[in-house]
Write a protein that holds these residues in place. Sequence first.
Motif, PDB file in Angstrom:
ATOM      1  N   GLU A 210       0.820  -1.213   0.000  1.00 46.76           N
ATOM      2  CA  GLU A 210       0.000   0.000   0.000  1.00 46.76           C
ATOM      3  C   GLU A 210       0.859   1.271   0.000  1.00 46.76           C
ATOM      4  N   LEU A 211       1.962   1.246   0.723  1.00 43.42           N
ATOM      5  CA  LEU A 211       2.834   2.422   0.762  1.00 43.42           C
ATOM      6  C   LEU A 211       3.514   2.642  -0.588  1.00 43.42           C
ATOM      7  N   GLY A 212       3.982   1.559  -1.200  1.00 34.36           N
ATOM      8  CA  GLY A 212       4.584   1.694  -2.524  1.00 34.36           C
ATOM      9  C   GLY A 212       3.591   2.190  -3.553  1.00 34.36           C
ATOM     10  N   ARG A 213       2.356   1.728  -3.439  1.00 35.01           N
ATOM     11  CA  ARG A 213       1.308   2.187  -4.355  1.00 35.01           C
ATOM     12  C   ARG A 213       1.013   3.675  -4.139  1.00 35.01           C
ATOM     13  N   ALA A 214       1.026   4.115  -2.877  1.00 34.98           N
ATOM     14  CA  ALA A 214       0.780   5.523  -2.579  1.00 34.98           C
ATOM     15  C   ALA A 214       1.849   6.415  -3.198  1.00 34.98           C
ATOM     16  N   ILE A 215       3.100   5.967  -3.177  1.00 35.87           N
ATOM     17  CA  ILE A 215       4.175   6.738  -3.808  1.00 35.87           C
ATOM     18  C   ILE A 215       3.941   6.841  -5.307  1.00 35.87           C
ATOM     19  N   ARG A 216       3.610   5.719  -5.933  1.00 34.51           N
ATOM     20  CA  ARG A 216       3.379   5.728  -7.386  1.00 34.51           C
ATOM     21  C   ARG A 216       2.217   6.641  -7.766  1.00 34.51           C
ATOM     22  N   LEU A 217       1.125   6.534  -7.047  1.00 35.45           N
ATOM     23  CA  LEU A 217      -0.028   7.368  -7.358  1.00 35.45           C
ATOM     24  C   LEU A 217       0.250   8.843  -7.053  1.00 35.45           C
ATOM     25  N   GLY A 218       1.059   9.097  -6.018  1.00 36.45           N
ATOM     26  CA  GLY A 218       1.420  10.474  -5.697  1.00 36.45           C
ATOM     27  C   GLY A 218       2.230  11.138  -6.792  1.00 36.45           C
ATOM     28  N   SER A 221       0.105  12.952  -9.301  1.00 36.39           N
ATOM     29  CA  SER A 221      -0.387  14.275  -8.899  1.00 36.39           C
ATOM     30  C   SER A 221       0.764  15.203  -8.528  1.00 36.39           C
ATOM     31  N   ASP A 222       1.991  14.771  -8.821  1.00 31.75           N
ATOM     32  CA  ASP A 222       3.195  15.574  -8.608  1.00 31.75           C
ATOM     33  C   ASP A 222       3.415  15.937  -7.144  1.00 31.75           C
ATOM     34  N   ASN A 223       3.011  15.026  -6.234  1.00 32.51           N
ATOM     35  CA  ASN A 223       3.248  15.264  -4.811  1.00 32.51           C
ATOM     36  C   ASN A 223       3.462  13.932  -4.091  1.00 32.51           C
ATOM     37  N   PRO A 224       4.470  13.161  -4.509  1.00 34.07           N
ATOM     38  CA  PRO A 224       4.616  11.807  -3.962  1.00 34.07           C
ATOM     39  C   PRO A 224       5.030  11.768  -2.495  1.00 34.07           C
ATOM     40  N   VAL A 225       5.830  12.741  -2.026  1.00 29.87           N
ATOM     41  CA  VAL A 225       6.255  12.715  -0.624  1.00 29.87           C
ATOM     42  C   VAL A 225       5.054  12.927   0.290  1.00 29.87           C
ATOM     43  N   ASP A 230       0.783  10.859   3.903  1.00 33.81           N
ATOM     44  CA  ASP A 230      -0.643  10.619   4.150  1.00 33.81           C
ATOM     45  C   ASP A 230      -0.913   9.127   4.327  1.00 33.81           C
ATOM     46  N   ALA A 231      -0.259   8.298   3.491  1.00 36.01           N
ATOM     47  CA  ALA A 231      -0.462   6.855   3.588  1.00 36.01           C
ATOM     48  C   ALA A 231       0.088   6.315   4.906  1.00 36.01           C
ATOM     49  N   LEU A 232       1.271   6.772   5.307  1.00 38.14           N
ATOM     50  CA  LEU A 232       1.846   6.342   6.584  1.00 38.14           C
ATOM     51  C   LEU A 232       0.944   6.723   7.741  1.00 38.14           C
ATOM     52  N   VAL A 304      14.169   9.623   1.213  1.00 38.32           N
ATOM     53  CA  VAL A 304      13.555   9.406  -0.099  1.00 38.32           C
ATOM     54  C   VAL A 304      13.940  10.539  -1.037  1.00 38.32           C
ATOM     55  N   ASP A 305      13.888  10.279  -2.324  1.00 37.82           N
ATOM     56  CA  ASP A 305      14.131  11.319  -3.316  1.00 37.82           C
ATOM     57  C   ASP A 305      13.063  12.406  -3.185  1.00 37.82           C
ATOM     58  N   LYS A 306      13.503  13.663  -3.193  1.00 38.06           N
ATOM     59  CA  LYS A 306      12.573  14.773  -2.940  1.00 38.06           C
ATOM     60  C   LYS A 306      11.482  14.866  -3.997  1.00 38.06           C
ATOM     61  N   ASP A 307      11.798  14.506  -5.243  1.00 40.65           N
ATOM     62  CA  ASP A 307      10.848  14.678  -6.334  1.00 40.65           C
ATOM     63  C   ASP A 307      10.003  13.440  -6.610  1.00 40.65           C
ATOM     64  N   THR A 308      10.554  12.250  -6.346  1.00 42.08           N
ATOM     65  CA  THR A 308       9.836  11.019  -6.688  1.00 42.08           C
ATOM     66  C   THR A 308       9.425  10.196  -5.478  1.00 42.08           C
ATOM     67  N   ALA A 309       9.971  10.526  -4.294  1.00 40.00           N
ATOM     68  CA  ALA A 309       9.746   9.763  -3.058  1.00 40.00           C
ATOM     69  C   ALA A 309      10.287   8.341  -3.154  1.00 40.00           C
ATOM     70  N   GLU A 310      11.181   8.078  -4.107  1.00 44.29           N
ATOM     71  CA  GLU A 310      11.812   6.763  -4.186  1.00 44.29           C
ATOM     72  C   GLU A 310      12.733   6.586  -2.974  1.00 44.29           C
ATOM     73  N   PRO A 311      12.562   5.517  -2.196  1.00 39.80           N
ATOM     74  CA  PRO A 311      13.436   5.313  -1.032  1.00 39.80           C
ATOM     75  C   PRO A 311      14.898   5.160  -1.442  1.00 39.80           C
ATOM     76  N   ILE A 312      15.785   5.735  -0.649  1.00 33.55           N
ATOM     77  CA  ILE A 312      17.220   5.686  -0.894  1.00 33.55           C
ATOM     78  C   ILE A 312      17.855   4.913   0.258  1.00 33.55           C
ATOM     79  N   THR A 313      18.521   3.816  -0.052  1.00 32.44           N
ATOM     80  CA  THR A 313      19.159   3.027   0.989  1.00 32.44           C
ATOM     81  C   THR A 313      20.457   3.688   1.437  1.00 32.44           C
ATOM     82  N   ALA A 314      20.912   3.304   2.622  1.00 33.13           N
ATOM     83  CA  ALA A 314      22.113   3.927   3.181  1.00 33.13           C
ATOM     84  C   ALA A 314      23.323   3.720   2.279  1.00 33.13           C
TER      85      ALA A 314
END
Length: 365
Positions: A210-218, A221-225, A230-232, A304-314
Motif C-alpha cells: 500500500e505504501l509503494g502504491r501511494a508513492i506511485r499514485l502520488g 499528482s506531482d506530490n509523492p512525498v 498521508d499513507a503512513l 527518499v528522493d525529494k521529487d519522486t519519493a523513491e526510497p534511498i538506501t544507506a
Amino acid sequence: MINNKQDLQDYARGAALLGAGGGGDPYIGRLLAEQAIDAYGAPTVIQADALDDDACIISVAMIGAPTVLMEKACSGDDLDHLLEAMARHLGKKVDALMPIEIGGVNSCLPLVAAARTGLPLVDCDGMGRAFPCLEMVTFNVYGCDVFPTVMVDEHGNEIVIRATDAPKTEKFARSVIGEMGLSAMISCYPLSGKQLKRWAVTGTMTLALELGRAIRLGRQSDNPVQSLLDALNSTHYYSPARLLQEGKVVDVERVTRDGFSFGTCRVESQTGNSAIDLSFQNEFLSATNDGGYVATVPDIIAVVDKDTAEPITAETLRYGQRVSVIATNIPPLMRTPEALAVFGPRCFGLDTGYQPHERTTDQLE
C-alpha cells in the motif's frame, strides 16, 4: 496479493521505505522475485490467522554487508539448499515461509523461495522494519529460540549455529560471514503458528504494498512525498509520520567493517539555515539537529528522493542528492521496555535513551 509486476514494484518500493535505509538493495530483490514469479508463478500469501497453531514457519533472508549484497545476490539454488537444510535440522516438514524483516532485498527473497517451493508466505515479519542484527527481532524479545540458525553460501557450504542465545548467535554468524564472501542465505527463529500469531508484526507485506502504491499514485499528482506521508499516517503501525528535513546531501562517510556498513550523512536545507545529521549501521539509527536528537531507532528514519519519493538506501546515498528525510512510528510491541532493551538506541552505542520522534518537534523549530 502480489499478482503482477506492478504489484511487485509497489511492494518492493514500500518495503524499501520500511527498511529504514537497510535490508539490501530493493531493486535487486525485486528482479529476483520477478524472475522467480515468471518461472514458477506468484506465491500464495496468507494471513497469520489462517495458520494452524502447530504449523511450522521459517524465515528466509540474506545476511551480510548491504554494499556486498548489491553485487552478490542469491542464485536460487542456495535458497533451495537453505530450506532443505532447515527442514532437516528441525526434523519436520515446513508449512510456510515468512520474511524476518520487511526491508529491501529481505522482503523479496521470501517471495523467491515461496515461488520456487510452492509454500505459502505469511503476511508478517519480525521487525516491522529492518535491523542489522539477528537478535533484534520481536521473536527474540518475547521468548522464541533462535536455534537452529542455518547459513549457506553459493558454493554449497552450510553452517549450523547452536549458541547460548541470540546475541552470541549473531557473533558467530558474523565471524563466518567473511568466509562466505560477506553475504549468505540464513534462516533462524523457526516458529509454530501459535508463536507467530503472538509475536510477529502482522500485515506488513500488505502495508508495504500500500505504501509503494501511494508513492506511485502520488507521482501522478506531482506530490509523492506528501502522498507517502498521508499513507503512513493512515496506518495503525506507522502513524504519526512527519517530514524532518528537505534538502541536499552535502556529506556522506561510509565504511564496511565486521559485516556491517557504518556511516554518517548530512542533509542541509536549500537555504543552508538548517541541517539534519544521520547515522547508520546498515539502517538509519538517529537524526540530530544542532546536536540534539530528533529521532532515534527503533522509530523508522527513511530518506527518499525529494521529487519522486523513491526510497534511498544507506549504501546508495551520494553527495548532491535532493532528498526528504522522514520519521515514522513503529508497532506498539516494539516500543515496550523489553523491546527497547534489545533494539533501543543504546544497543547501537548511541548516547541517548529512546527519543520518540513525535515528542521532539520543538527541536526542529
